[in-house]
Design a protein around this motif. Structure first.
Motif, mmCIF file in Angstrom:
data_model
loop_
_atom_site.group_PDB
_atom_site.id
_atom_site.type_symbol
_atom_site.label_atom_id
_atom_site.label_comp_id
_atom_site.label_asym_id
_atom_site.label_seq_id
_atom_site.Cartn_x
_atom_site.Cartn_y
_atom_site.Cartn_z
ATOM 1 N N GLN A 76 47.791 10.746 5.632
ATOM 2 C CA GLN A 76 48.195 12.557 5.819
ATOM 3 C C GLN A 76 48.637 13.071 6.889
ATOM 4 N N THR A 77 49.030 13.970 6.764
ATOM 5 C CA THR A 77 48.707 15.193 7.030
ATOM 6 C C THR A 77 48.209 15.413 8.545
ATOM 7 N N PHE A 78 47.949 15.325 9.711
ATOM 8 C CA PHE A 78 47.598 16.442 10.886
ATOM 9 C C PHE A 78 47.859 17.465 11.519
ATOM 10 N N ASN A 79 46.962 18.174 11.432
ATOM 11 C CA ASN A 79 48.023 18.960 13.491
ATOM 12 C C ASN A 79 47.222 18.568 14.580
ATOM 13 N N ILE A 80 48.365 18.493 15.424
ATOM 14 C CA ILE A 80 48.024 17.896 16.965
ATOM 15 C C ILE A 80 46.758 18.118 17.530
ATOM 16 N N LYS A 81 46.002 19.719 16.963
ATOM 17 C CA LYS A 81 44.816 20.047 18.013
ATOM 18 C C LYS A 81 44.235 19.130 16.937
ATOM 19 N N ASP A 82 43.806 18.313 16.543
ATOM 20 C CA ASP A 82 42.644 17.659 15.752
ATOM 21 C C ASP A 82 42.907 16.153 16.240
ATOM 22 N N ILE A 83 43.681 15.958 17.110
ATOM 23 C CA ILE A 83 43.750 14.429 17.522
ATOM 24 C C ILE A 83 43.598 14.497 19.016
ATOM 25 N N ALA A 84 42.826 12.865 19.283
ATOM 26 C CA ALA A 84 43.440 13.150 20.952
ATOM 27 C C ALA A 84 44.036 11.578 21.759
ATOM 28 N N LEU A 85 45.196 11.730 22.468
ATOM 29 C CA LEU A 85 46.309 10.766 22.184
ATOM 30 C C LEU A 85 45.766 9.556 23.719
ATOM 31 N N THR A 86 45.804 8.247 23.100
ATOM 32 C CA THR A 86 45.513 7.190 23.412
ATOM 33 C C THR A 86 46.541 6.523 24.356
ATOM 34 N N HIS A 87 46.470 5.965 25.052
ATOM 35 C CA HIS A 87 47.214 4.948 26.082
ATOM 36 C C HIS A 87 47.720 4.061 25.195
ATOM 37 N N LEU A 88 46.963 3.736 24.057
ATOM 38 C CA LEU A 88 47.540 2.892 23.230
ATOM 39 C C LEU A 88 49.164 3.644 23.064
ATOM 40 N N LYS A 89 49.870 2.071 22.255
ATOM 41 C CA LYS A 89 51.191 1.583 21.184
ATOM 42 C C LYS A 89 51.556 0.648 20.946
ATOM 43 N N VAL A 90 52.020 1.006 19.524
ATOM 44 C CA VAL A 90 52.241 -0.643 18.432
ATOM 45 C C VAL A 90 53.888 0.327 18.428
ATOM 46 N N LYS A 91 54.866 -0.675 18.890
ATOM 47 C CA LYS A 91 55.706 -0.815 19.101
ATOM 48 C C LYS A 91 56.225 -0.942 16.868
ATOM 49 N N MET A 92 56.928 -0.135 16.449
ATOM 50 C CA MET A 92 57.516 0.135 15.021
ATOM 51 C C MET A 92 58.374 1.034 14.949
ATOM 52 N N GLY A 93 59.055 0.522 13.786
ATOM 53 C CA GLY A 93 59.979 1.738 13.303
ATOM 54 C C GLY A 93 59.295 2.824 12.803
ATOM 55 N N HIS A 94 60.125 3.793 12.248
ATOM 56 C CA HIS A 94 59.979 5.243 11.258
ATOM 57 C C HIS A 94 59.665 4.877 10.199
ATOM 58 N N ASN A 95 58.480 5.576 9.812
ATOM 59 C CA ASN A 95 57.711 5.860 8.313
ATOM 60 C C ASN A 95 57.461 4.120 7.932
ATOM 61 N N VAL A 96 56.675 2.984 8.765
ATOM 62 C CA VAL A 96 56.690 2.004 7.705
ATOM 63 C C VAL A 96 55.957 1.729 6.718
ATOM 64 N N LYS A 102 49.653 -2.899 8.809
ATOM 65 C CA LYS A 102 48.610 -3.757 9.877
ATOM 66 C C LYS A 102 49.270 -4.612 10.111
ATOM 67 N N GLU A 103 50.180 -5.228 10.289
ATOM 68 C CA GLU A 103 50.277 -6.460 10.683
ATOM 69 C C GLU A 103 50.479 -6.138 11.732
ATOM 70 N N LYS A 104 51.061 -4.999 12.489
ATOM 71 C CA LYS A 104 51.758 -5.143 13.468
ATOM 72 C C LYS A 104 50.043 -4.482 14.470
ATOM 73 N N VAL A 105 49.334 -4.372 13.916
ATOM 74 C CA VAL A 105 48.450 -3.411 14.668
ATOM 75 C C VAL A 105 47.104 -5.248 15.752
ATOM 76 N N ALA A 106 46.867 -5.581 14.158
ATOM 77 C CA ALA A 106 45.985 -6.680 14.541
ATOM 78 C C ALA A 106 47.525 -8.107 15.420
ATOM 79 N N LYS A 107 48.394 -8.094 15.381
ATOM 80 C CA LYS A 107 49.037 -8.897 16.032
ATOM 81 C C LYS A 107 48.664 -7.871 17.768
ATOM 82 N N ALA A 108 48.979 -6.462 17.813
ATOM 83 C CA ALA A 108 48.397 -6.093 19.030
ATOM 84 C C ALA A 108 47.289 -6.029 19.520
ATOM 85 N N ASP A 109 46.403 -6.244 18.357
ATOM 86 C CA ASP A 109 45.139 -6.282 19.169
ATOM 87 C C ASP A 109 44.245 -5.299 19.391
#
Length: 225
Positions: A76-96, A102-109
């Motif tokens: 869903q869409t979210f406003n940037i003011k309602d979230i907090a950025l973390t130092h974690l990042k997943v290598k993924m493409g555009h709108n997967v 889910k596979e990429k998140v599990a692989k990156a733990d």
């Protein structure tokens, strides 16, 4: 001034190295709103959960997907003011797709890495405190008091020992040598109390001796039988 420019021998100008270091460090630690960035939802129905940015709509709105995490928000869409950025990042493409994400998140733990951070521990502590009972809160308060008392007692002993050591090493010395000082002679045996014990009272009653006359210095006394 570290920000002033200096000139090389060739005549070219550049900024000093000391002025570049803070900028490089700040740039290295920055967190950008980008595809694959893991975010922490602060407000709304799914507050307190993680999600991943799958698309950036504009400077205020993003598209997130949190179904790869426990109690995660659907895409869903979210406003940037309602979230907090973390130092974690997943290598993924555009709108997967969801399965690929889910596979990429599990692989990156990602969940295990998030649980190690101080922010996650703080959130878990607040949640446990909110859901605790009155008895559990009282136990926490009592244990905190006991811990504080033990710390103060241990600190007092260490402080007293440190002051004694400092006084012995760095304090004023006695001008009289130790062997020439007057040392009082130690008396053998323990110091007896002025009060009579129960056994002594019973013996006095049995013998019926006039102890007051003896204490007054009388030479002879008569035992009353």
């Amino acid at each position: 001034d570290p920000r002033r420019r200096f000139t090389h021998s060739a005549g070219t100008t550049c900024w000093g190295i000391m002025a570049l270091k803070p900028r490089l460090n700040r740039k290295k630690n920055r967190k950008y709103v980008e595809i694959g960035r893991v975010v922490f939802i602060r407000f709304g129905k799914f507050r307190g959960t993680l999600a991943v940015i799958t698309d950036v709509i504009d400077q205020n709105w993003i598209l997130i997907d949190g179904r790869a995490f426990k109690r995660g928000a659907p895409r869903q869409t979210f406003n940037i003011k309602d979230i907090a950025l973390t130092h974690l990042k997943v290598k993924m493409g555009h709108n997967v797709r969801h399965r690929t994400l889910k596979e990429k998140v599990a692989k990156a733990d990602v969940q295990a890495e998030w649980d190690k951070t101080t922010q996650a521990q703080k959130v878990a502590t607040q949640k446990a405190k909110k859901n605790s009972t009155d008895l559990e809160r009282w136990r926490i308060m009592y244990n905190r008091r006991q811990r504080s008392w033990l710390i103060k007692a241990k600190y007092g002993k260490l402080k007293k020992k440190a002051l004694q050591t400092a006084k012995r090493k760095f304090g004023p010395k006695n001008p009289v040598p130790y062997k020439d000082r007057k040392h009082p002679e130690k008396k053998d045996g323990k110091k007896r109390s002025a009060k009579c014990s129960g056994f002594e009272k019973r013996m006095r009653k049995q013998q019926k001796i006039d102890y007051k006359a003896i204490a007054a210095g009388a030479k002879d006394y008569v035992a009353k039988i």
